[in-house]
Structure formats: C-alpha cells, structure tokens
Design a protein around this motif. Structure first.
Motif, PDB file in Angstrom:
ATOM      1  N   ALA A 145       9.982  10.126  -4.408  1.00 49.92           N
ATOM      2  CA  ALA A 145       9.465  10.281  -3.229  1.00 49.92           C
ATOM      3  C   ALA A 145       7.858  10.666  -3.170  1.00 49.92           C
ATOM      4  CB  ALA A 145      10.100  11.494  -2.459  1.00 49.92           C
ATOM      5  N   THR A 146       7.309  10.649  -1.968  1.00 47.43           N
ATOM      6  CA  THR A 146       5.929  10.940  -1.898  1.00 47.43           C
ATOM      7  C   THR A 146       5.767  12.369  -1.407  1.00 47.43           C
ATOM      8  OG1 THR A 146       5.130   8.544  -1.557  1.00 47.43           O
ATOM      9  CG2 THR A 146       3.663  10.592  -0.789  1.00 47.43           C
ATOM     10  N   ALA A 147       4.915  13.381  -1.928  1.00 48.81           N
ATOM     11  CA  ALA A 147       4.941  14.680  -1.533  1.00 48.81           C
ATOM     12  C   ALA A 147       3.507  14.641  -0.765  1.00 48.81           C
ATOM     13  CB  ALA A 147       4.812  15.559  -2.827  1.00 48.81           C
ATOM     14  N   THR A 148       3.879  15.323   0.448  1.00 46.82           N
ATOM     15  CA  THR A 148       2.761  15.288   1.593  1.00 46.82           C
ATOM     16  C   THR A 148       2.402  16.667   1.756  1.00 46.82           C
ATOM     17  OG1 THR A 148       3.259  13.022   2.362  1.00 46.82           O
ATOM     18  CG2 THR A 148       1.850  14.382   3.755  1.00 46.82           C
ATOM     19  N   PRO A 149       1.253  17.557   1.614  1.00 46.97           N
ATOM     20  CA  PRO A 149       1.360  18.842   2.255  1.00 46.97           C
ATOM     21  C   PRO A 149       0.853  19.067   3.684  1.00 46.97           C
ATOM     22  CG  PRO A 149      -0.741  17.918   1.006  1.00 46.97           C
ATOM     23  CD  PRO A 149       0.220  16.909   0.779  1.00 46.97           C
TER      24      PRO A 149
ATOM     25  N   LEU B 133       0.880  -1.190   0.107  1.00 44.89           N
ATOM     26  CA  LEU B 133      -0.090   0.180  -0.176  1.00 44.89           C
ATOM     27  C   LEU B 133       0.756   1.140  -0.033  1.00 44.89           C
ATOM     28  CD1 LEU B 133      -2.767  -1.032   2.363  1.00 44.89           C
ATOM     29  CD2 LEU B 133      -2.925  -0.841   0.123  1.00 44.89           C
ATOM     30  N   ILE B 134       1.958   1.120   0.918  1.00 44.66           N
ATOM     31  CA  ILE B 134       2.762   2.016   0.855  1.00 44.66           C
ATOM     32  C   ILE B 134       3.534   2.721  -0.703  1.00 44.66           C
ATOM     33  CG2 ILE B 134       5.030   3.314   1.831  1.00 44.66           C
ATOM     34  CD1 ILE B 134       2.656   3.470   3.739  1.00 44.66           C
ATOM     35  N   ARG B 135       3.926   1.585  -1.270  1.00 44.40           N
ATOM     36  CA  ARG B 135       4.297   1.653  -2.685  1.00 44.40           C
ATOM     37  C   ARG B 135       3.441   2.360  -3.732  1.00 44.40           C
ATOM     38  NH1 ARG B 135       7.653  -3.979  -3.191  1.00 44.40           N
ATOM     39  NH2 ARG B 135       9.686  -3.423  -1.858  1.00 44.40           N
ATOM     40  N   HIS B 136       2.054   2.168  -3.415  1.00 46.24           N
ATOM     41  CA  HIS B 136       0.928   2.559  -3.984  1.00 46.24           C
ATOM     42  C   HIS B 136       0.722   3.962  -3.855  1.00 46.24           C
ATOM     43  CE1 HIS B 136       0.193  -1.500  -5.566  1.00 46.24           C
ATOM     44  NE2 HIS B 136      -0.325  -0.909  -6.660  1.00 46.24           N
ATOM     45  N   GLY B 137       1.536   4.484  -2.681  1.00 46.48           N
ATOM     46  CA  GLY B 137       1.143   5.984  -2.481  1.00 46.48           C
ATOM     47  C   GLY B 137       0.123   6.209  -1.295  1.00 46.48           C
TER      48      GLY B 137
ATOM     49  N   ARG C 263      18.932   4.499   3.477  1.00 51.18           N
ATOM     50  CA  ARG C 263      18.254   5.386   4.460  1.00 51.18           C
ATOM     51  C   ARG C 263      16.661   5.689   4.118  1.00 51.18           C
ATOM     52  NH1 ARG C 263      22.452  10.395   4.321  1.00 51.18           N
ATOM     53  NH2 ARG C 263      21.550  10.544   2.427  1.00 51.18           N
ATOM     54  N   ASN C 264      15.965   5.975   5.050  1.00 52.55           N
ATOM     55  CA  ASN C 264      14.379   6.060   4.821  1.00 52.55           C
ATOM     56  C   ASN C 264      14.415   7.596   5.635  1.00 52.55           C
ATOM     57  OD1 ASN C 264      12.047   5.148   3.680  1.00 52.55           O
ATOM     58  ND2 ASN C 264      11.459   5.417   5.705  1.00 52.55           N
ATOM     59  N   TYR C 265      14.592   8.668   4.484  1.00 54.47           N
ATOM     60  CA  TYR C 265      14.526   9.886   4.979  1.00 54.47           C
ATOM     61  C   TYR C 265      12.914  10.496   5.004  1.00 54.47           C
ATOM     62  CZ  TYR C 265      19.356  11.630   6.056  1.00 54.47           C
ATOM     63  OH  TYR C 265      20.482  11.960   6.586  1.00 54.47           O
ATOM     64  N   LEU C 266      12.822  11.392   5.858  1.00 51.97           N
ATOM     65  CA  LEU C 266      11.586  11.946   5.685  1.00 51.97           C
ATOM     66  C   LEU C 266      12.065  13.557   5.764  1.00 51.97           C
ATOM     67  CD1 LEU C 266       8.472  12.527   6.294  1.00 51.97           C
ATOM     68  CD2 LEU C 266       9.009  12.617   8.683  1.00 51.97           C
TER      69      LEU C 266
ATOM     70  N   LEU D 117      19.253  13.605  -1.253  1.00 52.49           N
ATOM     71  CA  LEU D 117      18.783  13.116   0.138  1.00 52.49           C
ATOM     72  C   LEU D 117      18.138  11.676  -0.160  1.00 52.49           C
ATOM     73  CD1 LEU D 117      17.604  16.424   1.600  1.00 52.49           C
ATOM     74  CD2 LEU D 117      19.650  14.887   2.644  1.00 52.49           C
ATOM     75  N   ALA D 118      17.501  11.600  -1.440  1.00 52.90           N
ATOM     76  CA  ALA D 118      16.672  10.529  -1.793  1.00 52.90           C
ATOM     77  C   ALA D 118      15.764  10.167  -0.736  1.00 52.90           C
ATOM     78  CB  ALA D 118      17.492   9.282  -2.059  1.00 52.90           C
ATOM     79  N   PRO D 119      14.795  11.095  -0.415  1.00 50.94           N
ATOM     80  CA  PRO D 119      13.944  10.836   0.740  1.00 50.94           C
ATOM     81  C   PRO D 119      12.767  10.150   0.142  1.00 50.94           C
ATOM     82  CG  PRO D 119      13.381  12.849  -0.134  1.00 50.94           C
ATOM     83  CD  PRO D 119      14.572  12.422  -0.822  1.00 50.94           C
ATOM     84  N   SER D 120      11.976   9.225   1.149  1.00 51.67           N
ATOM     85  CA  SER D 120      10.722   8.602   0.755  1.00 51.67           C
ATOM     86  C   SER D 120       9.699   9.322   0.782  1.00 51.67           C
ATOM     87  CB  SER D 120      10.700   7.386   1.786  1.00 51.67           C
ATOM     88  OG  SER D 120      11.871   6.495   1.495  1.00 51.67           O
ATOM     89  N   GLU D 121       9.631  10.355   1.636  1.00 49.44           N
ATOM     90  CA  GLU D 121       8.501  11.380   1.840  1.00 49.44           C
ATOM     91  C   GLU D 121       9.106  12.740   1.949  1.00 49.44           C
ATOM     92  OE1 GLU D 121       4.426  11.707   4.244  1.00 49.44           O
ATOM     93  OE2 GLU D 121       5.768   9.930   5.080  1.00 49.44           O
ATOM     94  N   VAL D 122       8.535  13.716   1.172  1.00 46.22           N
ATOM     95  CA  VAL D 122       8.634  15.021   1.457  1.00 46.22           C
ATOM     96  C   VAL D 122       7.420  15.846   1.803  1.00 46.22           C
ATOM     97  CG1 VAL D 122       9.514  17.224   0.140  1.00 46.22           C
ATOM     98  CG2 VAL D 122      10.533  14.907  -0.477  1.00 46.22           C
ATOM     99  N   ILE D 123       7.568  16.571   2.982  1.00 45.38           N
ATOM    100  CA  ILE D 123       6.451  17.476   3.412  1.00 45.38           C
ATOM    101  C   ILE D 123       6.864  18.937   3.136  1.00 45.38           C
ATOM    102  CG2 ILE D 123       5.992  15.719   5.146  1.00 45.38           C
ATOM    103  CD1 ILE D 123       7.088  17.481   7.554  1.00 45.38           C
ATOM    104  N   ALA D 124       5.656  19.583   2.634  1.00 47.26           N
ATOM    105  CA  ALA D 124       5.986  20.952   2.407  1.00 47.26           C
ATOM    106  C   ALA D 124       4.650  21.711   2.460  1.00 47.26           C
ATOM    107  CB  ALA D 124       6.638  21.270   0.922  1.00 47.26           C
ATOM    108  N   ALA D 125       4.799  23.052   2.572  1.00 49.95           N
ATOM    109  CA  ALA D 125       3.357  23.825   2.536  1.00 49.95           C
ATOM    110  C   ALA D 125       2.736  23.613   1.332  1.00 49.95           C
ATOM    111  CB  ALA D 125       3.746  25.393   2.881  1.00 49.95           C
ATOM    112  N   ASP D 126       1.537  24.073   1.237  1.00 52.00           N
ATOM    113  CA  ASP D 126       0.545  23.876   0.109  1.00 52.00           C
ATOM    114  C   ASP D 126       1.161  24.910  -0.959  1.00 52.00           C
ATOM    115  OD1 ASP D 126      -1.276  21.728   0.765  1.00 52.00           O
ATOM    116  OD2 ASP D 126      -2.029  23.361   2.206  1.00 52.00           O
ATOM    117  N   ARG D 127       1.557  25.829  -0.729  1.00 46.81           N
ATOM    118  CA  ARG D 127       2.031  26.877  -1.708  1.00 46.81           C
ATOM    119  C   ARG D 127       3.292  26.411  -2.548  1.00 46.81           C
ATOM    120  NH1 ARG D 127       5.811  30.130   0.691  1.00 46.81           N
ATOM    121  NH2 ARG D 127       5.921  29.928   2.983  1.00 46.81           N
ATOM    122  N   LEU D 128       4.220  25.598  -1.604  1.00 45.74           N
ATOM    123  CA  LEU D 128       5.309  25.059  -2.344  1.00 45.74           C
ATOM    124  C   LEU D 128       4.984  23.929  -3.267  1.00 45.74           C
ATOM    125  CD1 LEU D 128       8.513  25.204  -2.775  1.00 45.74           C
ATOM    126  CD2 LEU D 128       8.572  23.809  -1.045  1.00 45.74           C
TER     127      LEU D 128
END
Length: 963
Positions: free
Chosen positions: A261-265, A134-138, A186-189, A235-246
């Motif tokens: 990586a998966t983008a998470t607002p 499921l994680i691989r499917h996003g 590594r499994n970077y957030l 960095l090759a993160p698995s997930e990137v968190i950022a503000a919606d505007r970015l």
C-alpha cells in the motif's frame, strides 16, 4: 521522486513569484486557456530533450501562466495533468518526474521569463494507461479539465483563457476505472487511527475504516496494536491514510509497505469522531446509526478522516456507500501477517496468485464473486452458527448439480454492477455502465427465478433463501427503463452518441433522420447541379474548414464564373487543379444537417443524464443486488470445487477437538494432478479428540494436543503441517474441505511458523525473524488457537537451538495449552512425550533401499531416529565426494553419542583437507578387471544367439578365475 525534485526549488521559485504577482490578475475571468491560445509560455508538442534548470524568480506572470501556477499551487503534492486540447500536458518539475517514470520524451517549447519550460504530454484517449503507470510508481495525479469551449472564451476577448479546474485527484485508493483495477481484487482505501494518547498504553487499540469507492464496500473495526500488521495485510489496501505522528513510526510504514500500500499522511484534526458521525449519517441518509451497530469514538474518527479524504479527492462528488460492516477479532479467525505469508492464502511466496490457496479453490465466474471469495478467505469466521449457514448453502448447491450449473451459466453473463454504479455516481460512467446495470438486473431476475424453481418441497436453506429474496427484489421498473432506452451493445463513450434505442424519444428519432439522410440529400443536390451545369466531373464534397462545397476541375470551371451560373455558384477557393464553389441552397442544407447532428447528440446526453439519475435513485437497491450476485457466485464456486475435488463438509463446534481424517493439501494435490505425478497421500491429524475412533493408528496419540513430527527432509512434514492449517481456514470460511472427514473445534487464532527468511531491511537475520515470530505465538496463542511450527531453533548453534525448541514445546503445552503441530529434527525432543501427558510423537514414514530412501509421505505413530540428510543431499545432486565425506564425518560424530566432542580430537580424526588422506576425499580409480576388459570387446549387435551364449560362458569363467 517528486518531493526530491520539488526540493530542488525548480517550481517553488515560480510559485513564490506567482504569489507576489498574482494579485494583479484577480479581476480577470477564470484563469484558463485553450490549446490554440497556448502561445509561447505554455508549450505543447515534441522538441528536443531538455534538462532541469533552476527558474529565476519572475517579476510578473501572464494570465495564462498565472492560471497554471495557481492551480499547481493548490496541489503541490500531485502531478498536474493539465488539459490542452487532445492532450494532458505536464510542465516544470512535474514533466521531469513524469517523463522519467513513464519513459516518454521530456521536451521544451517556449520560455517563461527567459527560461526554457520542461514539458511532456500524453494523449487524452490513452490517459488511463499512463495514470496506471504513475500510480504504480507512487505518484498522485490532479486531473485538470477544460470546463468551457474555447470559442466561448474568445467571446470574452482575444486574450481570455478557457476556464479550467481540477475535477479529480487520482490516488491508489480512489480508482474506479476498469482499466486501472483488477476485477478480482478489492481496492480498499483504509484510514488508521491510534488516538492522541494511545502510545502510553500497552494494549492500545487502533481503529480502521476501509472503503472501496469502486464498489461501495465499507468495513470498520478495532484491533489491538499487536494485530495491526496482520490486519493491514488482511485488508490489502492500495492506500493507507493516517496522521503524521503514526506514520512517523518506522514499523508502521514497513507494515504498510509490506502490504503493498501507499502511505498518505493527513492532518491530525481530520480524525474527528463527531465529524465522522455527522458525515456517516449524511452519507447513509439516516438520523441515527444504531441500526448499523455501536461505533466507538476511534472508529468514528477513522470514518471521519476517510470520508473527508474521499470528498477531497473526488472534488465534492459522493460515491455510493454500502452500510458499514464491522470486522473485529471477536467475530473472525485472527491470522497474523507472517502466518498469512507462510500459508500462501491469497498469494504464493513469489507474489503470484498461482500457487496460492485462493487460486486452488477459485471457481467463480464473475469479478464480484472472486472478490467475495478472497474476502471470505482473508477473514474466516468464528461464529459456529454463521459458518453452518454458509455450509448449508454450499451443501445445497453441492447436492443440486443441475441448479448449480444453471446458476453458474446465468452468472457468466453478469457484469460488474457495483463498479458500474459507482462510476455513474461519480459522473465517470458511460453507456456501457448503464448497460451493465441493465444486464445485471436481468441476471439477478433470472437467478431469482432459478432459485425459486430449484427450492423444491423442502425449500432453500436460510442463507440461500436470503439471497433469493434480495435478488427477487431487484427493480423491475429500472430494468424496464434501461431496456427500452439503450441499444443492445452501446459504445464506451457518451460523447460518441448512438446508445439510445430508436423509438425511445420521438424528437431524437427526428433529429437522427435528418442527420443520417445527409448523404442522400447531398447526393440529390449533386445530381441537380450536374444537370444544371452539364459538368460531369462536378462533385459535392466536405471538409472541416469549408464544410460542404461544390468542386469542379479548373479546366471546366469557366461556365460557373460567368453568365447566369455565376449568380448561383459563388466562388470560394482556388486549388492547384480545381475550383470550389458554394450556393445558398447548399449552405442552408448544411446548416440543417449540422444542427440536426448536434441536436441529436444533445438529446442523447439528456437521455444519459436521466438514466444516470434513475440509477442513482436506486443506488442502495443496486448495491444489494450486486452484493447478492457476488455472494451467490462465491457459494456456487465453492460447491463446484467441492464436487470437482471430492471435498467434504466439515463439522464445527465450540469443543477442543481437531480431528481430520484423510486430510489433503488443496494446492499440492491439484499441482500433482496437473503434472500427472500420481495421487496425493492423505493423512490423519487428530488432536485433543474426546471420542477417538479406534481403527486408525493415530488414535493411540489422538488425545494429545501437541504432536511432535519428526522425519527426514522431503518426507512431507511441512506439507502435513500446512494442510491442516489450510483445512481449518477453509472450514471456518464456510467451505467444504479436502479430507475424508473433518471435525473442528472453532479456532480463534491461527499461527504458522514454517520456512526461513530474513528481513535485512529492518536489520533482522533469519534466526532473529524466527525468534520474533515465535515470540508472537507464545505471547498471543490461547487454548483455542491452532499453532504449526517447523524447525524452531535451527538458525543457531545445535545446543542453543535444541534448548530453545525444548522450552517452546514446554511453554505451548503448559502455558498456551493450544493445539499444535511441532516439526523438528531435534530427535531429543521426542523424550518429552514420556514426560508430558498431552504430547505425542508421530513421524513421516520412509523406507531404505540400497543406501537410498523412499519417501512414503505417510504419518505414523512413533519417532524418527535419523534425519537422512545425506541421502537427501544425494537426491539434490551433491557431488559424490561430498556425500561420501559427509558420511565419514557423521560416523565419527555419532561416536560422541550426543556429547559435545573435543574439537582438537575431532579435527585429528577428520583432516578435511589433509593431503595425507586423499583416499577419503576422493576415491582412487581402479584398473579395469579381466571381465570389464572382455566386456569392452563385445559388440552385442553383431552377436548371433550362439555367439552370445558362448560369450556369457567365457565371462563366467573369467569372473570365477578372478576371485
């Protein structure tokens, strides 16, 4: 996919109704349920597939459904893994999405307000496997657990539900389980912060904070906006968190997707520098952050969002953090995203690890060592002193083969201490994680002893001495406690028990004795009953419903139903062929046995909690031990590959020279050896040499900063370009290099524009991609940079391409003034060597033989006058008619002597498809000659020596008469 399903309103209507009607249930105990109380409104099991249908807005909901909807409403962006007995079950739109992603059956069972409820489920013991998919499917997954026993819930009433709550949000960047992670990666957030008004600035800075919660590795830094793509790829993160505007920026989303990586607002207010400072102090347990460096407000804002997100997803549980490490362009070699892909540092162009530079040099024996090696290769250093310290360590282990072998042998037994420690801190660990800490401490102690013994009279280099000190300070107290407490090979799950060593807790030993002697006790009781009843077929048995009971065949049960035996044996159950009885003595014995088993398990859980708390108290020290083991493995692996592949120590300084003697391509060389295809041909590359050596031919051009490399395709130009870039990377990461000698002035930025590819998803043709990457090089390269460029201008018309290539060379020479290798088929560019003082011509050496070419793969002074494209086409298997026709065209084109030919005249001379000239398109077949006819009649296997000699004379006569 999930958002699309939710937009259909399937679950949203139920949530809306729940919001209207849930108030009436607020007075109930926690909204939970057990598997037995599921009833019809929360189904489980497998029935026929069902299609999604709209759910009408309900007027009311049951307490159990209210519980589910309330939990789901709190996590609308996640699939809800809802624990029911031995399964995690999903309902409504979650079930539809999960069934499609996992390829499992979508079922229905029961109704909610007259509508079928879609449902699917996965077994608890296989949950990790399905979570990974499921994680691989996003998807993001909320794991909802039962927090009390169903029996306890029933005491509150027949309709009471078991207390449940979400205990964890599973996202790509917050994984900790070994089954969900690659031990070598590594499994970077990563949190990215661009500031509220940075869009108005041309040179905006973006802050990044990255955390691997599976190990505690923590990295913080700022980069210019132009370097963000390369930084995300590094960095090759698995997930990137950022503000919606970015994330609203399509380019940012594309860069994140390119890095895999998966983008998470997240909400903009999460990026609060003051909150970040406060959270970081609390997590590190300090009152001031000065000891860890001066963090900018942007960096603290990124840290704040990162730590808040971790706190949210871990439901209050705090992972172990190592002190943050600063990584900025000022202290490392900057490599942009395109160059990383071109050079195949961590992954080949196909996306595999095989064929990459990392695969070629990886001789590590632990997961931590492999992660450290990849981190160093991704971020080579710029500080000559820091690089020298790493090279001193590798050199010491290179020279001490016995010590190197002993250390690598010890490290092979080292488990992944960092990840075990993290799971224990997050309360996801098991007995195996405790034993990993124990065995890791034992390995650290052994390695420290080996280093102490191997120091000799001259001592250890500073880097290795530091590792020795960190390993020697590993907690002996904790190691002793874990050794005394744990069995040698404990099981995976704490719920199974059996992991505490006998003799560690006397009360546990007593409970185990009673538990483990149950068979013996029951066997004695059975023998007693056999003697009292004289029924030879009497047996004492056990099942989960009755517990222990006495069973006799129906034909022999009469004595137990009457007379004095009936006072002892109480009839409990009649079966088809047997009767079952109980006795007061049997019930009392069973009670003692059951109690002892439960007590033994409870005591083991107490021991586990005590040991986990002891590990937590030594968390920071264990983090240092784990990091030291990984670094030692990395250093020993680099020394091993250097000895194995005959690498040498490079010399690095702050000068301009780039002098490689006998350089080789690390990946290609090993591939040739593996295929038994001969030795790799080494070549020199000497740019901006201050004191060039005299014996080599390349010394005549060694004062030049820019080499124009010409020669045919397949001759090795691209390999030559890449090998020198890879040697620079290896040298600055602190590794020995594949060369006879290497002297390198520190490189600040490395650019590689080799190969062709389009980017259709962003509307870019192959030539447009080439121009974008070239523009980045010309705008960012400095006099300390190293640039390799291959075939600039080939994607457009000849004269356009030549003009662009010409101007690029001039710009590199006059403006950037960097060290560069420029491969081209535009031979006109070689004239620049006579006009520019620091440009020189070199070419790939070839030999012509019988209208064929032989590639010698050697670089020599001078320029090629031909590209040998037609000969290369022959090697590639082009039809003979095509290559012959191409030769005719080439001959006519060369008559123009570089001038633009008249189109009509050229077409007249080259009727490519004219029927009037079939001979030029396909040579006509000739009848066989008398010699060929005579040869056709000869059967060599039937000729005697004399007959063969006579046939030879006859053939000579025919050949002479045919002239």
């Amino acid at each position: 996919m999930l958002e699309a399903l939710l937009s259909a309103g399937f679950l949203r209507k139920a949530l809306g109704a729940m919001a209207r009607d849930l108030g009436k249930h607020r007075g109930h105990p926690p909204k939970t349920r057990d598997a037995a109380a599921a009833g019809a409104d929360l189904p489980h099991g497998n029935d026929e597939p069902v299609a999604a249908t709209a759910l009408p807005a309900p007027a009311s909901v049951t307490p159990s459904m209210a519980q589910f909807l309330e939990i789901k409403a709190a996590h609308p962006d996640c699939l809800l893994f809802y624990r029911m007995g031995d399964f995690y079950e999903l309902f409504f739109d979650d079930a539809i999405a999960a069934a499609q992603a996992l390829g499992i059956v979508l079922t229905k069972r029961g109704k909610h307000l007259g509508n079928d409820i879609p449902m699917c489920g996965v077994p608890v013991h296989r949950a990790d496997e399905y979570l990974q998919r499921l994680i691989r499917h996003g998807f993001r997954v909320a794991v909802c657990e039962q927090l009390e026993d169903p029996l306890a819930a029933r005491k509150r009433g027949s309709k009471a539900v078991v207390h449940r709550a979400v205990v964890r949000l599973v996202t790509p960047g917050t994984l900790t389980e070994d089954s969900l992670l690659d031990a070598k990666v590594r499994n970077y957030l990563t949190a990215v912060f661009d500031g509220p008004s940075s869009a108005a600035h041309q040179c905006q800075q973006l802050a990044l904070a990255s955390l691997d919660i599976s190990t505690g590795e923590f990295e913080v830094g700022e980069v210019p906006a132009a370097d963000l793509p390369g930084e995300i790829v590094r960095l090759a993160p698995s997930e990137v968190i950022a503000a919606d505007r970015l994330l609203a920026n399509a380019n940012v989303r594309q860069w994140i997707a390119t890095a895999g990586a998966t983008a998470t607002p997240v909400a903009g207010p999460s990026f609060d520098s003051l909150a970040g400072q406060r959270l970081l102090k609390a997590r590190l347990g300090v009152a001031d952050l000065q000891a860890f460096g001066a963090f900018s407000r942007g960096e603290l804002a990124a840290i704040g969002a990162l730590l808040k997100y971790v706190e949210l997803t871990q439901i209050g549980k705090a992972p172990c953090l190592r002190p943050p490490r600063r990584a900025t362009p000022a202290n490392r070699l900057v490599i942009d995203a395109a160059s990383r892909a071109s050079l195949e540092l961590l992954r080949s162009l196909s996306g595999d690890r095989d064929g990459s530079l990392l695969h070629a040099i990886d001789r590590t024996v632990t997961g931590a060592g492999a992660r450290e090696l990849a981190a160093r290769l991704s971020a080579p250093l710029r500080d000559a002193a820091a690089i020298a310290a790493r090279l001193d360590t590798v050199g010491f282990l290179f020279d001490n083969e016995t010590l190197r072998g002993d250390l690598r042998g010890a490290l092979r037994a080292a488990p992944d201490v960092a990840r075990a420690r993290s799971r224990l801190a997050l309360q996801r660990g098991g007995p195996r994680d405790l034993s990993a800490v124990r065995d890791g401490l034992a390995t650290a102690s052994r390695c420290a002893r080996l280093l102490g013994e191997g120091a000799g009279g001259i001592g250890l280099p500073d880097g290795l001495a530091g590792l020795h000190q960190r390993l020697a300070q590993s907690s002996g107290e904790l190691a002793d406690l874990l050794t005394r407490a744990l069995v040698d090979d404990p099981g995976h799950h704490r719920r199974d028990g059996g992991f505490v060593r006998s003799g560690f807790r006397p009360d546990l030993d007593a409970a185990r004795t009673l538990r483990d002697d149950s068979r013996k006790v029951m066997a004695q009781l059975e023998a007693k009953y056999l003697e009292e009843t004289a029924i030879k077929s009497l047996k004492v048995r056990h099942n989960n419903i009755l517990g222990f009971y006495v069973e006799v065949p129906a034909a022999q049960a009469k004595p137990l139903l009457s007379g004095p035996l009936a006072l002892i044996f109480r009839h409990r159950q009649t079966m088809a062929g047997a009767l079952r009885f109980a006795t007061e003595e049997l019930v009392a014995t069973e009670s003692r046995i059951v109690t002892s088993a439960d007590r033994a398990l409870a005591l083991e859980q107490e021991v586990f909690a005590e040991l986990a708390a002891a590990v937590a108290r030594h968390g920071q020290a264990l983090g240092e031990v784990a990091a030291a083991l990984g670094e030692l493995d990395c250093e020993a692996g680099l020394a091993e590959v250097a000895a194995e592949q005959d690498y040498v120590r490079p010399l690095l300084d702050d000068g301009p020279t780039f002098e490689i003697r006998g350089g080789r391509h690390a990946v290609v060389e090993q591939a040739l050896k593996a295929a038994n295809c001969g030795a790799f041909i080494a070549n020199d590359c000497v740019l901006a040499a201050v004191h060039p050596q005299s014996p080599k031919d390349s010394d005549e051009v060694s004062r030049a900063r820019l080499w124009l490399v010409t020669g045919p395709n397949m001759a090795g130009k691209s390999t030559f370009l890449r090998q020198n870039a890879l040697i620079a990377v290896l040298a600055q990461m602190g590794s020995f290099v594949p060369a006879r000698s290497a002297a390198i002035g520190i490189v600040d930025r490395l650019f590689s524009r080799v190969g062709a590819a389009d980017d259709l998803a962003r509307g870019r043709s192959t030539f447009m991609v080439e121009m974008v990457e070239t523009a980045a090089i010309l705008n960012q390269a400095t006099d300390r940079s190293l640039v390799i460029l291959d075939e600039i201008g080939r994607g457009t018309a000849t004269f356009d391409g030549l003009s662009i290539a010409w101007a690029v060379v001039e710009h590199l020479h006059e403006v950037n003034r960097c060290r560069a290798l420029f491969a081209t088929h535009y031979h006109e560019l070689t004239a620049l060597a006579d006009r520019m003082a620091e440009v020189a011509n070199v070419t790939m050496e070839v030999r012509e033989w019988r209208d064929e070419i032989v590639f010698l793969h050697r670089v020599k002074r001078g320029a090629a006058d031909r590209s040998y494209g037609i000969q290369v086409g022959k090697l590639a298997g082009l039809p003979k008619a095509v290559t012959m026709r191409a030769a005719e065209v080439l001959t006519l084109l060369e008559k123009t002597q570089g001038k633009a030919p008249d189109g009509e005249a050229l077409l007249a001379d080259l009727p490519l498809f004219a029927a009037a000239r079939p001979a030029s398109a396909m040579p006509a077949a000739h009848p066989p000659s008398p010699v060929e006819e005579a040869l056709a009649t000869i059967s060599p296997d039937e000729l005697t020596p004399k007959a063969a000699l006579e046939a030879l004379y006859r053939l000579k006569e025919l050949a002479a008469s045919n002239k």
